[in-house]
Design an enzyme around this catalytic site. Sequence first.
Site, short mmCIF file in Angstrom:
data_model
loop_
_atom_site.label_atom_id
_atom_site.label_comp_id
_atom_site.label_asym_id
_atom_site.label_seq_id
_atom_site.Cartn_x
_atom_site.Cartn_y
_atom_site.Cartn_z
N GLY D 211 0.80 -1.23 0.00
CA GLY D 211 0.00 0.00 0.00
C GLY D 211 0.83 1.26 0.00
O GLY D 211 1.98 1.26 -0.45
N LEU D 237 -4.15 -5.26 -5.39
CA LEU D 237 -3.06 -4.29 -5.28
C LEU D 237 -1.84 -4.90 -4.58
O LEU D 237 -1.96 -5.44 -3.48
CB LEU D 237 -3.57 -3.08 -4.47
N ASP D 238 -0.67 -4.78 -5.22
CA ASP D 238 0.60 -5.23 -4.65
C ASP D 238 0.65 -6.73 -4.40
O ASP D 238 1.48 -7.22 -3.62
CB ASP D 238 0.92 -4.49 -3.33
N GLU D 239 -0.26 -7.49 -5.03
CA GLU D 239 -0.29 -8.93 -4.79
C GLU D 239 0.06 -9.73 -6.05
O GLU D 239 0.02 -10.96 -6.03
CB GLU D 239 -1.69 -9.36 -4.30
#
Lengths: 293, 293, 293, 293
Positions: D211, D237-239
């Site tokens: 994040g 997100l960010d995964e």
Amino acid sequence: MAAHSPHLLPDHACLIVHGSDRPGIVAAVSALITRNQGNIVAFDQYSDDPTGGAYFQRVVFHRPDLSAALPGIEADLARTLGEGFDLEWTITDQSVPKRMAILASKQDHCLLDLLWRHRRGDLPVTIPMVISNHTTSADDVRSFGVPFFHVPSTPGPDKSASEAEIVKLLAGNVDFVVLARYMQILSADFLNKLGVPVINIHHSFLPAFIGAEPYKKAKERGVKLIGATSHYVTDDLDEGPIIDQDTIRVTHGDSVAELARRGADVERQVLSRAVLWHAQDRVIRHGNHTIVF
Amino acid sequence: MAAHSPHLLPDHACLIVHGSDRPGIVAAVSALITRNQGNIVAFDQYSDDPTGGAYFQRVVFHRPDLSAALPGIEADLARTLGEGFDLEWTITDQSVPKRMAILASKQDHCLLDLLWRHRRGDLPVTIPMVISNHTTSADDVRSFGVPFFHVPSTPGPDKSASEAEIVKLLAGNVDFVVLARYMQILSADFLNKLGVPVINIHHSFLPAFIGAEPYKKAKERGVKLIGATSHYVTDDLDEGPIIDQDTIRVTHGDSVAELARRGADVERQVLSRAVLWHAQDRVIRHGNHTIVF
Amino acid sequence: MAAHSPHLLPDHACLIVHGSDRPGIVAAVSALITRNQGNIVAFDQYSDDPTGGAYFQRVVFHRPDLSAALPGIEADLARTLGEGFDLEWTITDQSVPKRMAILASKQDHCLLDLLWRHRRGDLPVTIPMVISNHTTSADDVRSFGVPFFHVPSTPGPDKSASEAEIVKLLAGNVDFVVLARYMQILSADFLNKLGVPVINIHHSFLPAFIGAEPYKKAKERGVKLIGATSHYVTDDLDEGPIIDQDTIRVTHGDSVAELARRGADVERQVLSRAVLWHAQDRVIRHGNHTIVF
Amino acid sequence: MAAHSPHLLPDHACLIVHGSDRPGIVAAVSALITRNQGNIVAFDQYSDDPTGGAYFQRVVFHRPDLSAALPGIEADLARTLGEGFDLEWTITDQSVPKRMAILASKQDHCLLDLLWRHRRGDLPVTIPMVISNHTTSADDVRSFGVPFFHVPSTPGPDKSASEAEIVKLLAGNVDFVVLARYMQILSADFLNKLGVPVINIHHSFLPAFIGAEPYKKAKERGVKLIGATSHYVTDDLDEGPIIDQDTIRVTHGDSVAELARRGADVERQVLSRAVLWHAQDRVIRHGNHTIVF
């Protein structure tokens, strides 16, 4: 028989000062050392906010006949730093090794590495005992001339009986404790009763992969680096102040077992650095952070 | 237009002291700073032999209205360090950027990296000029708002004509010079006439692969790491005091061209660190060594 | 008792092929493996010049009941690679550990690290013996269940007597030899008589600091990194093909003794990787280079 | 004008094969290449479970007059891999650069690094456009000869208008997209409409500090390393699947701004490696993982 550690320095004192920053601390401390016939050989200081934050200082000085002079120096420190400063201080004789206990379980790579480094004189500590909840490492530990105590983990969630036995062995006998891949979670009550710093090695780059089985989680996430983190133990699992960390490169082809095998090398490196720095009074705790000089 | 560098510190002075170690230096210097209304914000010291070797100290202190106070502080330093000490000292105003010239040739990776870091405020310097023996980078350099001068290398072994032209451009205009993969060997006479420090980047882990074509030599030797070294230039080619070095892993499959391509990343990293540290007065030369605080 | 190594793979063969590159080698080799009921689990190939240079290939394949099938596969290899190719090949059963002897002197960090890694199953080898020119490590070695032989170094420059004794112990009993900080230079005659690969660890980033006392030389040169290099031993001291290298960061404050202490960690890391890769048939020698798959 | 990239290989094809592992894949593929007059110059394969898991293979082969031969090879692949195998395959001409668009915001370190690497020939791509929600980098981008489009981010949570404008610019014009510190979160709908891979750089060692403001979080947690992660963008997100990561050492003294400054170097290194590997068809996505050959 352990070799004499070059990190044990005769007639050297280490003075740690921390508190509220204000002008004149360095001058006051260094004047004090000079008037007590000390010669400064290492000086580190850090202020987290030059306009009035927290102040941290580590000074090592040489003073002939230190042990005789130490009470006078301590009295001078109490006078000097008590006047007009808001500071705490500790002074230690760098020729006196800290007493380090090791708690371990079945995995022996961190345990044996510390024992071996101690034997060759790399660590300025004595090791009064190793405690394990397994017996597998007893012979190895004793071959280093170190006492080994087996304290099985109490079955069930309540570990108070085994914790009490461990506290009884450690109380008064050690200056700090190292968890060398010790696979039991220690209660807040245990930490309180122990009353000395406890250093843990976690087999991930914290805060990634908190908790159990970090190598399995690392494989599942598909990371390209694995790591290890050494930190002081607090009530919050894997949340204590970090002393040191490191990472190594891995690939898609590394199995969980291979990650664990390769990670073992990072774990023992990181833990041994943290132990050395702690034993040399290089690490100052400040809230959930460390200042490492 | 370059961003203001956070490394330029208003009302901060950097005091460098070095010479023969003896008790009381820290106390004398810190008392001096305190009585001149300075507050120490960073303090580093090193002694290469606690029983009487060489002593090195770097102190950064904050002093409101520094520029007005500086002459008085300098006079105090002359008095204080002149009495009973065998020390040299320099004090610099950390709000004043050093003037850095860059000499380059055809390869632009180190040159552009420095220009770009300067523009974003990472380097506390001004760049009064770039000089190259080629014209290839002229447009790029000028797009950063930096003057570009083309000084072709005099043909033949005698470079005195081109060196004289470079000295004429630089003399009095710069505080230090960076050779950003400048492919001409500078004469001892040139260095003498220049009279300011010169920092070079060599594309190997010195002292391995001294001289020309280090990547080719690295390939021939079959090394598994390549590196880069930033050092002060002296009369002895590739033998000057090392400021910083680094290495990266390569494999049997990397061609000489690939080593050069990948090495370019290490070169610009290492050079930019050396330049930053020099500009911050963190590097003290001592014989053929550096102390980097 | 050593743990079973996960690197010992039942019913897995490793085939190394090298020689002159030409189209069709991969197809010929993989067709051969398929018609012999093998399933390829790892395949690496490298060609130093796609338009006709040297070709290197390592294939690991699984084949049920491998030991019974191996003679047939070898005959097929002789036929297939003998027709129209200019290639050499070796095939090894990956369930059979290589026999590794260790030669050591007084320093024990590399020796103990290899013994400990072997015990925990990290190295797919057996260790039939450790030979040292000192007796200091005898008890440690034997506590790992490994035979220890003391062969004092013959005084004077002629080492033929002690070398002959070592050859007598090793001949026919080992597949490769590791010099774990063995401080005697081995003669060309010894290497010839031995007839198996010898792996050395040199305590510098070769080719920097060839010969004796590399940490002292590193201190004198003022390098900012120290390293270690593992290589095959040849007649030319410190000039053999490099298997692996690594470096770590040091500072101006590190004494020669501290460089040696910190370097010990790099040495044992680099040596253990080189030993693992050699034991897994991952390293192919080619002139003075290695290809490491 | 960009230099010709040495990574663009005339008459070289890259064949990616993945699917269910079974014996004979290597033999079938290499026989196919041989009978189509190809000479294999690089071969990598990986199987996540030798007893029947997923199979991944990357082969680069040289074939004179490749473009004329490609349709025949593709037909042969369809026949060969359609019979008895459960495999997907793609074949690409390695002389054809991929078309890469870059999306950026105000921070320019990753953007300029990619433009500069492209210009010197390090990346086998063309850059048809840069799109930014700010105008700050317009001149820089155009000085590299690359078109720049300003698409301001639609105010408010609904970004569909600005996303639609971006899709319109990119659709059909690019083979993949790089988010070079692009500070807008892209909707699942946008990713679907785009239909090409999107590579992001996140300024932390994921999964730590997912994040916003990872450097601030890193400072708060007191980590001793910071890192960067390049990954394919997915709905989470960010995964997304990680392509590359790296870390560097920091200290208690580094402010959040200093972490950001130093982290910028890691970000551009990691992103440029991920872009290079993707452009060379070295990265295979498999669920939430990548295989990087």
